[in-house]
Design an enzyme around this catalytic site. Structure first.
Site, short mmCIF file in Angstrom:
data_model
loop_
_atom_site.label_atom_id
_atom_site.label_comp_id
_atom_site.label_asym_id
_atom_site.label_seq_id
_atom_site.Cartn_x
_atom_site.Cartn_y
_atom_site.Cartn_z
N ASP A 1 0.81 -1.23 0.00
CA ASP A 1 0.00 0.00 0.00
C ASP A 1 0.84 1.27 0.00
O ASP A 1 0.43 2.30 0.54
CB ASP A 1 -0.97 0.01 1.20
N GLY B 1 1.48 2.97 -2.58
CA GLY B 1 1.03 3.85 -3.67
C GLY B 1 1.61 3.40 -5.01
O GLY B 1 1.73 4.20 -5.94
N LYS B 2 1.92 2.11 -5.11
CA LYS B 2 2.52 1.56 -6.34
C LYS B 2 1.61 1.77 -7.55
O LYS B 2 2.06 2.17 -8.62
CB LYS B 2 2.77 0.05 -6.18
N GLY C 1 -4.49 -4.37 -3.80
CA GLY C 1 -5.50 -3.34 -4.10
C GLY C 1 -4.75 -2.10 -4.51
O GLY C 1 -4.10 -1.48 -3.68
N HIS C 2 -4.76 -1.78 -5.79
CA HIS C 2 -3.98 -0.65 -6.31
C HIS C 2 -4.95 0.45 -6.75
O HIS C 2 -5.77 0.24 -7.63
CB HIS C 2 -3.09 -1.11 -7.47
N ARG D 1 2.63 -28.96 -6.89
CA ARG D 1 2.40 -29.45 -8.25
C ARG D 1 1.01 -30.07 -8.46
O ARG D 1 0.84 -31.04 -9.16
CB ARG D 1 3.49 -30.46 -8.65
N GLN E 1 2.02 -6.10 -3.12
CA GLN E 1 2.47 -6.19 -1.73
C GLN E 1 3.72 -5.32 -1.52
O GLN E 1 3.88 -4.33 -2.19
CB GLN E 1 2.72 -7.66 -1.33
N THR F 1 3.17 -12.56 2.94
CA THR F 1 2.31 -13.17 1.93
C THR F 1 3.02 -14.41 1.39
O THR F 1 4.10 -14.77 1.86
CB THR F 1 1.92 -12.15 0.83
N GLY G 1 -10.70 -3.08 3.36
CA GLY G 1 -11.28 -1.98 4.13
C GLY G 1 -10.79 -1.91 5.56
O GLY G 1 -11.22 -1.05 6.34
N GLY H 1 -0.23 13.61 -3.81
CA GLY H 1 -1.68 13.46 -3.77
C GLY H 1 -2.07 12.23 -4.54
O GLY H 1 -1.26 11.67 -5.29
#
Ligand code: GDP
Ligand code: IMO
Ligand code: MG
Length: 430
Positions: free
Chosen positions: A14, A16-17, A41-42, A144, A225, A240, A303, A416
């Site tokens: 998170d 801001g990628k 979530g981007h 596999r 991530q 992750t 959220g 921003g």
């Protein structure tokens, strides 16, 4: 002009990628999501319109871009289709511009059920996953037994493999977790329906990328991530299930390291983390309230409120080394507006021996406390600033200090959420 760029997070996600990938995509031909899944979530903001992407590469809003979801990603087809529909509804036409690797492993409903059931059983020891089935899907890949996107092409084989894996999961879900059993026929029906929608997108994306490189196309590799959530190098087990550090690009796409020309580490001007696990610079009370409110620090996927903290220079130096970073992009500088003073952790102290470390193994981050340097804040509003000269002196000083601590230059500053709220210090395509 030919430069292949990796954009990845240096913290716990998170950073801001998505915004930065979108900003830089106007000058690129391909944007590739190479690991993770819809746990990401981007958020992109274009002309006040907010779009959150979980699987689709963030460059796809630009019509010049071809988007690739490569072999390293774990894909929930139903989520992917939802996202395609969402973009259509928002008038973004992506026809013939999105391709999915035939080798990418699928996330299926039983992966999600397993992720959620395990977390529930762990109680207070839970990882705090996004509940999207990421861990179980990567487990299957390594063991596999995954179904892969390419398996959708052969209905008979698909049916046999699916039956086998559903039995495997039902054994555990029903007997250990008291979950309702899954019926493979229902899942098969959904998969075949979905296949009709994505059939034209299935490709050998490794070959596509090799051809793009041969033809001197510019490629952006979009990380998900953050480096400290990496399965090998992060704060294990609170991580992750994929490699979010630089190696993930190579294994996750089939593009070799010589073709990665520039690696940009996206770093929030403070720190956040969702989910559980060590967070040395975590803050509480009024500073947490300030950062949470001003930075709107709630997860783009779940959220959940993000935990907040000061920038961690020790962790940042670690990320610089893990990823061979070329430069940093500092995001959310505007969120620090109005703070009298700002801190950066420059070392950790062992609380038992009182020894001070400027770098430390992230194998086990217990019994340490952060040592801070304090910098003057600024009262001016930096939201939307596009030229470095227009930043207050204290903000420029803060950026200089980050460069000194990280030992890499800052090439982009974000002020921003909007695509245009960006200061480009160096034209990285040159
Ligand atoms: P990602 O997962 O790294 O792409 O980051 P997220 O989209 O999950 O979270 C970043 C959040 O910060 C989003 O809500 C963005 O719109 C927002 N954002 C990105 N850059 C800036 C910035 O420079 N300033 C502010 N105020 N918000 C930003
Ligand atoms: P983006 O790409 C922030 C975190 C979860 C949890 C841990 C494991 O938006 O930066 P998982 O569902 O992956 O098994 O959860 O990883 N996590 C993220 N945190 N941003 C993300 O993605 C994340 N993806 C996973 O909160 O702590
Ligand atoms: Mg995110």
């Amino acid at each position: 002009m030919k430069k292949n760029i990796v954009i990845l997070g240096t913290q716990w996600g998170d950073e801001g990628k998505g915004k930065i990938v979108d900003y830089l995509s106007k000058k690129s031909s391909y944007v590739v999501r190479y690991h993770g899944g819809h746990n990401a979530g981007h958020t992109l903001v274009v002309n006040t319109k907010k779009i959150i992407l979980h699987l689709i590469p963030s460059g796809l809003l630009h019509t010049n871009v071809i988007g690739i979801i490569s072999n390293g990603v774990v894909i929930s087809i139903s989520e992917l289709i939802k996202e395609i529909e969402m973009l259509k509804k928002n008038s973004f036409i992506i026809n013939k511009r999105l391709f999915i690797s035939q080798s990418a492993a699928l996330i299926l409903p039983f992966h999600i059920a397993m992720d959620v059931a395990r977390e529930k059983k762990l109680g207070i020891n839970a990882i705090g996953t996004t509940g999207r089935g990421i861990g179980p899907a990567y487990e299957d890949k390594i063991a596999r037994r995954s179904l892969r996107i390419g398996d959708l092409k052969n209905e008979k084989q698909l049916s046999i493999k699916l039956k086998k894996i559903v039995n495997y999961y039902n054994d555990q879900l029903v007997y250990i977790y008291k979950h309702e059993p899954f019926n493979y026929k229902v899942i098969l029906k959904d998969l075949l329906k979905a296949k009709n929608i994505i059939d034209d997108m299935i490709a050998d994306t490794t070959i596509m990328l090799h051809n793009a490189i041969k033809n001197q196309k510019t490629i952006i590799f979009e990380g998900a991530q953050g480096s400290l959530l990496d399965i090998d190098h992060g704060t294990y087990p609170y991580v992750t299930s994929s490699n979010s550090t630089i190696g993930g690009v190579i294994t996750g796409t089939g593009v070799g390291p010589k073709n990665l020309n520039y690696i940009l580490g996206v770093t929030k001007s403070y720190s956040t983390r969702v989910g559980n696990g060590p967070f040395p610079t975590e803050v509480f009370n009024s500073i947490d309230d300030y950062l949470t409110k001003k930075g709107n620090e709630f997860g783009s996927t779940t959220g959940r409120k993000r935990r907040t903290g000061w920038l961690d220079g020790v962790a940042l130096r670690y990320s610089v080394k893990l990823n061979s970073l070329s430069a940093l992009c500092i995001t959310k500088l505007d969120v620090l507006d109005g703070l009298k003073e700002i801190k950066i952790c420059t070392a950790y102290q062992d609380i038992n021996t009182l020894k001070i470390y400027s770098s430390l193994s992230f194998f086990n981050l217990t019994n340490i406390k952060p040592i801070y340097e304090t910098y003057p804040g600024w009262m001016e509003n930096t939201s939307g600033v596009q030229n470095i000269e227009d930043l207050p002196n204290a903000a420029r000083h803060y950026i200089k200090c980050i460069e000194k601590i990280a030992k890499v230059p800052v090439h982009i500053i974000s002020t921003g959420p909007d695509r245009n709220d960006t200061i480009l210090i160096k034209n990285i395509f040159l």
